[in-house]
Write a protein that holds these residues in place. Structure first.
Motif, PDB file in Angstrom:
ATOM      1  N   HIS A  58     -14.313   2.372  -2.272  1.00 27.24           N
ATOM      2  CA  HIS A  58     -12.918   2.172  -1.910  1.00 27.24           C
ATOM      3  C   HIS A  58     -12.778   1.156  -0.779  1.00 27.24           C
ATOM      4  CE1 HIS A  58      -8.908   2.977  -0.515  1.00 27.24           C
ATOM      5  NE2 HIS A  58      -9.364   3.396   0.646  1.00 27.24           N
ATOM      6  N   ASP A  59     -11.876   0.195  -0.966  1.00 32.38           N
ATOM      7  CA  ASP A  59     -11.611  -0.791   0.086  1.00 32.38           C
ATOM      8  C   ASP A  59     -10.379  -0.360   0.863  1.00 32.38           C
ATOM      9  OD1 ASP A  59     -13.616  -2.771  -0.400  1.00 32.38           O
ATOM     10  OD2 ASP A  59     -12.570  -3.162  -2.297  1.00 32.38           O
ATOM     11  N   ALA A  60     -10.521  -0.251   2.167  1.00 29.13           N
ATOM     12  CA  ALA A  60      -9.384   0.186   2.979  1.00 29.13           C
ATOM     13  C   ALA A  60      -8.759  -1.018   3.670  1.00 29.13           C
ATOM     14  CB  ALA A  60      -9.864   1.188   4.022  1.00 29.13           C
ATOM     15  N   LEU A  61      -7.425  -1.066   3.677  1.00 33.51           N
ATOM     16  CA  LEU A  61      -6.700  -2.145   4.359  1.00 33.51           C
ATOM     17  C   LEU A  61      -6.142  -1.591   5.669  1.00 33.51           C
ATOM     18  CD1 LEU A  61      -5.363  -4.962   4.398  1.00 33.51           C
ATOM     19  CD2 LEU A  61      -3.392  -3.948   3.254  1.00 33.51           C
TER      20      LEU A  61
ATOM     21  N   GLY B  66      -4.467  -8.296   9.747  1.00 35.07           N
ATOM     22  CA  GLY B  66      -5.167  -7.061   9.409  1.00 35.07           C
ATOM     23  C   GLY B  66      -6.571  -7.392   8.969  1.00 35.07           C
ATOM     24  N   PHE B  67      -7.281  -6.380   8.499  1.00 33.35           N
ATOM     25  CA  PHE B  67      -8.624  -6.630   7.985  1.00 33.35           C
ATOM     26  C   PHE B  67      -8.920  -5.598   6.902  1.00 33.35           C
ATOM     27  CE2 PHE B  67      -9.008  -3.774  11.589  1.00 33.35           C
ATOM     28  CZ  PHE B  67      -9.919  -2.806  11.180  1.00 33.35           C
ATOM     29  N   LEU B  68      -9.924  -5.930   6.078  1.00 31.07           N
ATOM     30  CA  LEU B  68     -10.340  -5.019   5.010  1.00 31.07           C
ATOM     31  C   LEU B  68     -11.701  -4.473   5.360  1.00 31.07           C
ATOM     32  CD1 LEU B  68      -9.313  -7.095   1.931  1.00 31.07           C
ATOM     33  CD2 LEU B  68      -8.619  -4.754   2.319  1.00 31.07           C
ATOM     34  N   ARG B  69     -11.958  -3.271   4.919  1.00 32.95           N
ATOM     35  CA  ARG B  69     -13.280  -2.718   5.161  1.00 32.95           C
ATOM     36  C   ARG B  69     -13.674  -1.880   3.963  1.00 32.95           C
ATOM     37  NH1 ARG B  69     -14.077   2.013   7.443  1.00 32.95           N
ATOM     38  NH2 ARG B  69     -16.292   2.429   7.703  1.00 32.95           N
ATOM     39  N   ARG B  70     -14.873  -2.138   3.455  1.00 35.09           N
ATOM     40  CA  ARG B  70     -15.361  -1.341   2.323  1.00 35.09           C
ATOM     41  C   ARG B  70     -15.882  -0.021   2.888  1.00 35.09           C
ATOM     42  NH1 ARG B  70     -17.924  -3.782  -2.936  1.00 35.09           N
ATOM     43  NH2 ARG B  70     -15.744  -3.625  -3.438  1.00 35.09           N
ATOM     44  N   THR B  71     -15.340   1.087   2.377  1.00 36.20           N
ATOM     45  CA  THR B  71     -15.731   2.390   2.936  1.00 36.20           C
ATOM     46  C   THR B  71     -16.802   3.027   2.063  1.00 36.20           C
ATOM     47  OG1 THR B  71     -14.108   3.571   1.625  1.00 36.20           O
ATOM     48  CG2 THR B  71     -13.380   2.748   3.766  1.00 36.20           C
ATOM     49  N   GLU B  72     -17.314   4.168   2.513  1.00 38.20           N
ATOM     50  CA  GLU B  72     -18.327   4.896   1.739  1.00 38.20           C
ATOM     51  C   GLU B  72     -17.676   5.729   0.639  1.00 38.20           C
ATOM     52  OE1 GLU B  72     -21.588   4.419   2.296  1.00 38.20           O
ATOM     53  OE2 GLU B  72     -20.806   2.925   3.716  1.00 38.20           O
ATOM     54  N   LEU B  73     -16.304   5.788   0.646  1.00 35.85           N
ATOM     55  CA  LEU B  73     -15.620   6.694  -0.288  1.00 35.85           C
ATOM     56  C   LEU B  73     -15.523   6.025  -1.657  1.00 35.85           C
ATOM     57  CD1 LEU B  73     -12.751   7.479   2.190  1.00 35.85           C
ATOM     58  CD2 LEU B  73     -14.725   8.912   1.721  1.00 35.85           C
ATOM     59  N   THR B  74     -15.311   6.842  -2.691  1.00 36.82           N
ATOM     60  CA  THR B  74     -15.097   6.241  -4.017  1.00 36.82           C
ATOM     61  C   THR B  74     -13.669   6.540  -4.433  1.00 36.82           C
ATOM     62  OG1 THR B  74     -15.927   8.279  -4.953  1.00 36.82           O
ATOM     63  CG2 THR B  74     -17.465   6.458  -4.803  1.00 36.82           C
ATOM     64  N   ASP B  75     -13.083   5.605  -5.161  1.00 33.53           N
ATOM     65  CA  ASP B  75     -11.709   5.864  -5.622  1.00 33.53           C
ATOM     66  C   ASP B  75     -11.735   6.397  -7.038  1.00 33.53           C
ATOM     67  OD1 ASP B  75     -12.184   3.668  -7.186  1.00 33.53           O
ATOM     68  OD2 ASP B  75     -11.221   2.286  -5.791  1.00 33.53           O
ATOM     69  N   ALA B  76     -10.551   6.541  -7.643  1.00 32.67           N
ATOM     70  CA  ALA B  76     -10.431   7.242  -8.940  1.00 32.67           C
ATOM     71  C   ALA B  76     -11.337   6.621  -9.992  1.00 32.67           C
ATOM     72  CB  ALA B  76      -8.981   7.207  -9.387  1.00 32.67           C
TER      73      ALA B  76
ATOM     74  N   CYS C 213       0.844  -1.191   0.000  1.00 24.39           N
ATOM     75  CA  CYS C 213       0.000   0.000   0.000  1.00 24.39           C
ATOM     76  C   CYS C 213       0.875   1.236   0.000  1.00 24.39           C
ATOM     77  CB  CYS C 213      -0.829   0.102   1.278  1.00 24.39           C
ATOM     78  SG  CYS C 213      -1.837  -1.286   1.589  1.00 24.39           S
ATOM     79  N   LEU C 214       0.335   2.293  -0.618  1.00 27.43           N
ATOM     80  CA  LEU C 214       1.055   3.561  -0.642  1.00 27.43           C
ATOM     81  C   LEU C 214      -0.003   4.596  -0.938  1.00 27.43           C
ATOM     82  CD1 LEU C 214       4.487   3.381  -1.799  1.00 27.43           C
ATOM     83  CD2 LEU C 214       3.362   5.273  -2.850  1.00 27.43           C
ATOM     84  N   GLN C 215      -0.053   5.660  -0.165  1.00 24.60           N
ATOM     85  CA  GLN C 215      -1.181   6.586  -0.298  1.00 24.60           C
ATOM     86  C   GLN C 215      -1.285   7.179  -1.704  1.00 24.60           C
ATOM     87  OE1 GLN C 215      -3.641   7.027   1.715  1.00 24.60           O
ATOM     88  NE2 GLN C 215      -4.607   8.492   0.390  1.00 24.60           N
ATOM     89  N   GLY C 216      -0.154   7.617  -2.246  1.00 28.53           N
ATOM     90  CA  GLY C 216      -0.207   8.188  -3.591  1.00 28.53           C
ATOM     91  C   GLY C 216      -0.821   9.569  -3.585  1.00 28.53           C
ATOM     92  N   THR C 217      -0.931  10.154  -4.793  1.00 24.63           N
ATOM     93  CA  THR C 217      -1.360  11.559  -4.863  1.00 24.63           C
ATOM     94  C   THR C 217      -2.855  11.675  -5.098  1.00 24.63           C
ATOM     95  OG1 THR C 217      -0.573  11.363  -7.115  1.00 24.63           O
ATOM     96  CG2 THR C 217       0.810  12.551  -5.575  1.00 24.63           C
ATOM     97  N   ALA C 218      -3.453  10.681  -5.782  1.00 29.87           N
ATOM     98  CA  ALA C 218      -4.898  10.785  -6.028  1.00 29.87           C
ATOM     99  C   ALA C 218      -5.614   9.872  -5.050  1.00 29.87           C
ATOM    100  CB  ALA C 218      -5.194  10.363  -7.460  1.00 29.87           C
ATOM    101  N   GLY C 219      -6.939   9.846  -5.154  1.00 26.73           N
ATOM    102  CA  GLY C 219      -7.677   8.891  -4.322  1.00 26.73           C
ATOM    103  C   GLY C 219      -8.075   9.505  -2.998  1.00 26.73           C
ATOM    104  N   PRO C 220      -9.013   8.837  -2.313  1.00 24.34           N
ATOM    105  CA  PRO C 220      -9.564   9.408  -1.077  1.00 24.34           C
ATOM    106  C   PRO C 220      -8.523   9.438   0.050  1.00 24.34           C
ATOM    107  CG  PRO C 220     -10.381   7.180  -1.437  1.00 24.34           C
ATOM    108  CD  PRO C 220      -9.599   7.545  -2.655  1.00 24.34           C
TER     109      PRO C 220
END
Length: 1519
Positions: free
Chosen positions: A1397-1400, A1382-1392, A1269-1276
């Protein structure tokens, strides 16, 4: 404390038996050394009971805490002689014989060790130098030659080790390797690795499970385990409650516990108050009468510290001076032309204990002026124990004036202005000196109003509650008068009698008898100051003799002290006494004082019926007093009660257990005119049964009226309505609760067995603090406790009260004595009270907070204990025995089978937890990606197309550019390196090359040189020149394990590798060829190497995991370019971009960003070596600001350096023009759970410099895939969730609201990179898990590493790390197991792409988790709790050893705070994690090793602890 008489606080054990005949006593007196004041007059019966109880234990040995020498400030090494068992009590005989037999194989070197090793643990290298065997020529010490002492010393440690094998305690561990000689405090950057490669002399023998056998620590832990092997209580039935509410065990009532069986008690009525002719209508009326009709009558005689009478106040003087004071107070004090005082105002009386005359004048002066006196203690310093609470009382009473004496006023601490300072928590006071010269003579026509007694407040007496808060109890004029009347009748006072008063005349019985009732009856009071009693304990007896006093008012302490000193005085006679009032007759030890006193003084004219114990309480004033038979009292009563019964509030007289009984004496009959009943202690005040202990309640006209200003508790205490079992009030009068616990015995005598203040409810049973004190004092050696000063109180931990015992030890006590005494006290309390002690602490003599008259201030002691400010010199915690309400251990359930699980993608109604980054196949740069398969090709292409484009800039610590590299320069230098490798190094394609460089451009150049030559590079952190012994072996190990054929490095490092110093750490003859690359010839490379397939090995990435395992992973050319491509897409990196990198370039993502990415994407990297931040902390942020960078990378250690180092300098940085508003993403490169607190404090701190709060985010990588994972410049933006920590222990994820109890914040670890797929799997069954489960993170991606090159240490375990398949579901995909939960969670946000968006969320490394009680704990959670427990805890690390939880804390403060931490650490881990800490180790700052990424190396620490290399300040073994 007010309850227990201060300076007695526990001066002495009680006698649970009738007194012995006098003859026996005198004989026993003679045999004892006479002059020692500290020799307690001890009740032999109780002592025998305690000894009998201890004999049952047969001295079970416990591991003794180890303490660093410097902590034992008090005494010299001489006091640490091995204990001589011959002088100990008889029951060790059996032990000695066994000691001799078992300890022979062990004697040779253990003669001195157990006791000396705690003395001389100087440096860790010599920590076992004290054992004689490590000095080959040393002779065993003389003491050790006698077999008994050797055996004794061995048994100290080895008694329990009969269970362990003794023979493997051969030589002491060689601790010369390891982390010891560090000159500087920075944490060692330990990359040194656990375990030792084959070629090394392995000086540390390890058992199969990797634990050094021959260390002192492990033997102690073995002892500890042996003490824990005998569970005291039946084991819990284990079952697993799938609910997350882990249920704490609720103490089930014991079905066999005694229950009260008697009928309901009846109200007890005192005799009616007699009618007295011409009884004065108020106390001031009495004063006026005596002052005018008997002005020459003596009222009060004051003594100095030599016992001389310095002044006798007559009734005439008292009347005149009180009048003067009243007039002055009302007329001569004004502020802003307003009179300062009006009738009814409260006035503080601040008078020292040796000036009763001034006090009496002030008290009656206030009464005459209709002011309300509030007598308090003289504050000595700003921080007196409890003085803040007194200030609170004064404030709530609205006191603005304090009366005091001239001498006292001079002694108060002053401010610069010469005024008395404002004490902490006190209101602003005007201080008025009442000495004669300040008083005005009233004019002839001025007369005070002498009213009849009303219900207005007459005075306020202070009392300190159990919690330490101070309350003022108001006593009305009519109550004061009625109380004097009742006392006069009960004690048979007559006019003109003489009374000797030893008590504090400001409050309680001292005030009632010595100031109020005495004036009522025109008596003469001889006031004995406390200071005189300290010098001459017999003074009160001498004064009784001298003045032929009829009455004396004392406490058991005073009788007790005079017993110890009575030998000097033959010619005193006590025959004049008709009443010896024992004011604290309700204390458990008063009976032994009374009996002993009578035994000794009967021969001096003391009649047995003279001794009159009484019971009183601040709220109800005098509750009961024993009458002498001539006043019509019944004969005195005694009761021998079962302790076990009492703990259930039941009175059982005869008991088979002769050991655990409490002997109490009666405190006489109820006061005249009073009604008394006994009600249940908790809840509704139902009447008790006749055989039940409850709180005594009084209804009479002579009790206090209220707590001043506290209507709520006033109602419960002063207006209690006792109810019958049916719930009907027994009588329509309010009763006052006395806070005395007791019952009504035969002959209607009142018996008191304890006080509410000392009541401790432990697991549903009641124990009385005073009883426990008495038991502790009866433990041999009694002289051990300094002046009998012991405090007992309870603290609430994990929903139950826990008993804490704190004692002052004699200044000359040795470690050995104190530990032995402590273990005996625990056993005695366990036998006699059947109660476990949670914590036993010893403090140096005279360090406990004192109450006004020398006793222990209990609530202040408790406060200090809870705040970690007690500074004990020894601590013993026993949580294992007394914490019985832990939740049930969990049992794992078998997993559900695959068939029922898989229905499409639904797992029992939940989504299967899987997620993926963007799909790389659809990306626009596919043709470029095909071209860019090999990084060596990319560099050559860039050197041709953009030769002058700058790729790298390296900064110096000043912020200037040290060196740069354009595409062409990099290419040319790389060619030179390749030639050197082929010619100087004579290497072939495929050979491995170690690159040992400081962070810089040389490292990048040589990396590409290796690729050009077809060699496989391995980057290695260079050794630290100041710390070669620790850092060089790691370099050597990586070189050997990676099978490097050659080392490329600089001239300086070459010298270092071959230096003399290096030779002491490693074998320098076995280095491979070393080529220094500082000045290479300029030659042209004939051709660069082309790998035949992209699957060929490109480089090896070696790093030390947090568990201390050295692992190298293989990165192919295809994986390398895929990694660069994913990062390029995520961060939008192009040749026109610049990024700053402040990371170590040796492994993982740090290496990739530093060496690979710029060449692949063409962007320029500003390189900031983290080491340079040590000399210039602002270097990285200044560079980001100067180059206006949008993207930057750092590590947690860099972030920590910035927050700690720049916390105060944000203004200065802004002034220099540092502006961080350009930053869009600042990514922390980590292989752990994101550190939220650090990220947030960093964001907050630099918000002032324009840093956007959304900028800081985190990345996640691990060995199998360095960038997941890497936050990057775009995305929520990254999200934060709060999960329930208790559910997490069961591998469930349950989201809760922020701030709810047991919530744990977790931050998303960045966006999943393009081309990466992630799934959450069960680490045991390898089945896929649903969203709400915690499981292992598995990744599948083109840039996964292809495998371990070799894992030094655990080769076999890791075969499936790279090629795992799910056990059901999608069984085709190959996954790599990250080893992180860890765990994954589907968030309310949308990605590019518009998808949700699935958050790890990464929770922690699977290797690091602790399996305790069937649950999974993450060390960081326990550590976070511990660090919060005390301000001096700088860092903390936990690990387990043989199922014990070991907590290591770094102490950042003075060493005297070390032992305070033991209890706080144990408490917080119990409260928040339901775990019992087994061992608490307190070490210096910088001892907990961390790796280059700033992660704690807990396994290294564990190895260091077990091999005895930490040189701890203190090690506490919790029993």
């Amino acid at each position: 404390v007010s309850g227990v008489d201060p300076s007695l606080q526990v001066e002495q054990p009680r006698v649970p038996a009738p007194p012995q005949p006098a003859a026996a006593v005198s004989k026993q007196q003679k045999s004892r050394s006479s002059n020692s004041r500290d020799e307690r007059f001890r009740s032999d019966v109780h002592t025998e009971a305690v000894q009998a109880a201890l004999a049952k234990y047969k001295e079970r040995k416990m591991p003794m805490p180890s303490k660093r020498r410097s902590v034992l400030v008090q005494s010299s090494v001489e006091t640490y002689t091995p204990p001589d068992t011959s002088s100990a009590s008889e029951d060790e005989g059996s032990l000695r014989r066994q000691g001799q037999t078992t300890s022979t194989p062990y004697q040779s070197h253990s003669n001195a060790e157990p006791w000396l090793n705690r003395v001389i643990q100087g440096s860790s290298t010599s920590s076992s130098a004290s054992s004689t065997s490590s000095h080959p020529g040393g002779k065993p010490t003389a003491a050790a030659n006698s077999a008994t002492t050797a055996a004794a010393a061995a048994t100290v440690l080895a008694d329990l080790m009969a269970h362990t094998r003794l023979d493997n305690h051969g030589a002491p561990p060689d601790v010369t390797t390891g982390l010891s000689e560090r000159s500087h405090i920075e944490r060692p950057q330990v990359a040194s690795v656990r375990g030792i490669p084959k070629g090394y002399s392995s000086s540390i023998l390890e058992t199969a499970d990797g634990v050094p056998v021959n260390s002192r620590v492990s033997s102690k832990i073995q002892q500890l385990l042996n003490t824990l092997k005998r569970p005291k209580r039946p084991p819990l039935k284990e079952f697993f409650v799938d609910d997350f509410e882990e249920l704490l065990e609720v103490q089930q009532p014991d079905p066999n516990q005694p229950k009260p069986e008697g009928p309901q008690m009846c109200i007890l009525k005192g005799e009616p108050l007699g009618v007295v002719t011409n009884w004065p209508p108020s106390l001031v009326a009495a004063l006026q009468r005596w002052g005018t009709t008997h002005p020459k009558s003596p009222c009060l005689t004051a003594l100095d510290t030599t016992g001389k009478a310095i002044y006798t106040l007559t009734y005439g003087k008292l009347w005149v001076r009180s009048l003067k004071l009243a007039y002055t107070l009302l007329n001569k004090l004004s502020s802003k032309s307003e009179p300062l005082l009006k009738p009814g105002d409260r006035v503080a009386l601040v008078f020292p204990n040796n000036d009763p005359v001034m006090f009496m004048v002030a008290f009656y002066g206030c009464l005459l002026a209709e002011l309300v006196p509030v007598p308090i203690e003289v504050p000595l310093t700003r921080k007196d124990a409890g003085s803040q609470q007194i200030g609170f009382l004064l404030g709530s009473c609205g006191v603005s004036l304090a009366l005091t004496t001239d001498a006292c006023q001079k002694g108060l601490p002053k401010a610069q202005t010469g005024e008395v300072i404002a004490f902490r928590g006190w209101p602003r006071l005007v201080w008025f000196v009442t000495d004669g010269k300040h008083l005005a003579k009233p004019p002839k026509d001025w007369q005070p109003l002498i009213r009849d007694a009303t219900n207005d407040i007459a005075y306020i007496e202070y009392k300190t509650s159990k919690e330490g808060s101070t309350m003022g109890i108001t006593v009305s004029h009519s109550s004061m008068l009625a109380h004097c009347h009742a006392l006069t009748q009960a004690c048979g006072y007559i006019e003109g009698e003489t009374l000797t008063n030893v008590l504090d005349f400001k409050r309680d019985a001292g005030l009632w008898h010595g100031v109020l009732t005495s004036v009522m009856n025109r008596m003469h009071v001889i006031s004995i100051p406390y200071a005189l009693m300290k010098v001459n304990p017999l003074s009160w007896i001498q004064k009784v003799h001298f003045y032929k006093a009829q009455v004396a008012v004392v406490k058991s302490r005073d009788m007790h002290w005079s017993l110890l000193a009575q030998r000097e005085q033959r010619d005193v006679s006590l025959s004049s006494l008709r009443m010896l009032i024992v004011a604290d007759g309700a204390n458990p030890w008063s009976i032994s004082s009374c009996d002993a006193f009578l035994n000794v003084f009967q021969s001096r004219g003391l009649r047995p019926e003279v001794i009159c114990p009484c019971a009183s309480s601040s709220e109800a004033l005098t509750v009961a007093v024993r009458r002498s038979p001539d006043l019509g009292g019944p004969p005195p009563g005694k009761a021998v009660l079962s302790m076990n019964g009492l703990s259930y509030s039941v009175i059982r007289v005869d008991t088979e257990e002769k050991l655990s009984v409490l002997t109490v004496q009666d405190v006489g009959q109820v006061m005249p005119g009073a009604l008394v009943c006994v009600v249940k202690v908790e809840g509704t005040p139902y009447l008790c049964k006749t055989d039940e202990v409850g709180e005594i309640c009084v209804s009479s006209s002579a009790t206090g009226a209220a707590y001043y200003g506290l209507p709520g508790i006033t109602k419960t205490v002063f207006e209690c309505e006792p109810l019958t079992a049916g719930g009907a009030p027994i009588i329509d009068r309010p009763f006052t609760r006395t806070s005395l616990l007791g019952f009504i015995g035969p002959d209607n005598l009142v018996f008191v067995v304890g006080k509410m203040d000392g009541l401790m409810m432990v697991s549903g049973r009641r124990h009385n603090a005073d009883d426990i004190v008495a038991t502790a004092l009866a433990v041999e050696p009694m002289k051990f406790v300094y002046r009998g000063r012991i405090a007992v109180f309870s603290v609430t931990v994990l929903h139950d009260e826990r008993i804490v015992v704190v004692a002052e030890q004699r200044p000359d006590a040795s470690e050995e004595d104190s530990f032995q005494w402590m273990s005996r006290v625990l056993q005695a309390i366990d036998s006699i009270h059947q109660a476990g002690v949670y914590c036993l602490a010893l403090v140096p003599a005279n360090t406990l907070p004192k109450a006004p008259l020398g006793g222990i201030h209990i609530s202040e002691t408790k406060q200090r204990f809870l705040e970690g400010a007690l500074h004990p010199c020894s601590v013993l915690m026993c949580p294992h025995t007394c914490v019985t309400n832990l939740p049930k251990p969990r049992q794992k359930q078998p997993e559900v089978g695959p068939a029922s699980m898989i229905v499409g993608n639904l797992v029992a109604g939940k989504r299967i937890a899987q997620a993926a980054g963007r799909d790389v196949a659809q990306m626009e740069d596919n043709d470029q990606a095909r071209k860019f398969l090999y990084l060596s090709d990319v560099l050559q292409w860039r050197a041709q197309t953009t030769p002058d484009h700058s790729l790298f800039q390296l900064l110096t610590s000043k912020g200037s550019v040290a060196s740069t590299a354009t595409c062409l320069q990099l290419h040319k230098k790389a060619e030179r390196v390749a030639i050197a490798l082929i010619e100087k190094g004579r290497l072939n394609a495929g050979d491995h090359v170690a690159l040992v460089y400081p962070p810089g451009i040389d490292l990048i150049v040589t990396f590409y040189g290796c690729l050009y030559a077809g060699c496989v590079p391995i980057t290695v952190r260079p050794p630290h020149p100041q710390n070669l012994t620790t850092t060089l072996p790691t370099v050597k190990m990586i070189v050997e394990v990676s099978k490097s054929a050659c080392i490329l490095t600089t001239q300086a490092i070459t010298k270092l590798l071959k230096s003399k110093e290096a030779a002491t750490a490693v074998d320098v003859k076995t280095w491979p060829t070393i080529v220094d690359t500082d000045d290479l010839p300029r030659k042209k490379l004939a051709h660069t190497y082309k790998p035949p397939t992209p699957e060929m090995l490109a480089y090896l990435d070696f790093s030390v995991s947090t568990t201390g395992i050295l692992a190298g992973v293989k990165m192919s050319h295809a994986a390398t370019s895929a990694l660069c491509r994913s990062i390029k897409l995520q961060c939008e990196l192009y040749p026109s971009r610049q990024i700053a990198i402040c990371l170590d370039p040796y492994c993982g993502l740090g290496f990739a960003l530093w060496v690979l990415c710029s060449v692949y994407s063409g962007h320029q990297s500003i390189l900031v070596p983290p080491l340079e931040l040590e000399s210039n902390v602002s270097l990285w942020l200044s560079a980001v600001s100067q180059y206006k960078l949008r993207v930057t990378f750092c590590s947690y250690s860099v972030m920590e350096m910035c927050t700690k180092g720049l916390g105060t300098q944000t203004e200065a940085l802004r002034a220099k023009g540092v502006n961080l508003s350009c930053v869009r993403t600042c990514m922390v490169v980590a292989e752990e759970r994101p550190r939220i607190a650090l990220s947030q404090s960093f964001s907050k701190l630099f918000k002032d410099l324009g840093l956007s709060p959304r900028a800081v985010s985190t990345t996640f990588g691990c060995r199998v895939n360095v960038a997941v994972c890497l936050q990057g410049t775009a995305g929520p933006d990254p999200t934060t969730v709060y999960v329930d920590m208790r559910a997490l222990r069961h591998d469930r994820v349950r989201l809760v609201e922020r701030g709810s109890p047991h919530s744990l914040p977790l931050m998303e670890s960045g966006k999943i990179l393009p081309g990466v797929k992630v799934i959450i799997a069960n680490p045991e069954t390898k089945g896929p898990l649903g969203d709400s489960h915690l499981g292992e993170i598995w990744v599948s991606s083109p840039h996964n590493a292809t495998g371990y090159y070799s894992v030094y240490g655990e080769e076999s375990l890791h075969a499936d790390h790279f090629h795992a398949r799910l056990s059901f579901g999608d069984t085709h995909t190959l996954w790599a197991r990250t080893g992180y939960l860890g765990f994954l969670r589907r968030t309310e946000l949308t990605d590019a792409s518009g998808e949700r968006h699935d958050a790890l969320y990464v929770v922690g490394s699977l290797d690091e988790t602790l399996e305790l009680r069937g649950m999974r704990y993450h060390p960081i959670d326990i550590e976070t709790s511990v660090i919060r427990a005390h301000k001096s805890i700088a860092e903390c690390a936990v690990f387990t050893w043989t199922n014990l939880l070991v907590v290591v804390v770094e102490l950042e403060g003075s060493e005297q705070e070390a032992l305070d931490l033991v209890a706080l650490v144990t408490n917080v881990v119990l409260e928040e994690h339901y775990l019992i800490v087994g061992v608490v180790v307190i070490v210096d700052p910088g001892v907990i090793p961390i790796n280059s990424r700033g992660e704690k190396q807990r396994m290294h620490l564990r190895d260091g602890f077990l091999a005895d290399q930490l040189d701890p300040i203190y090690v506490a073994y919790n029993m």
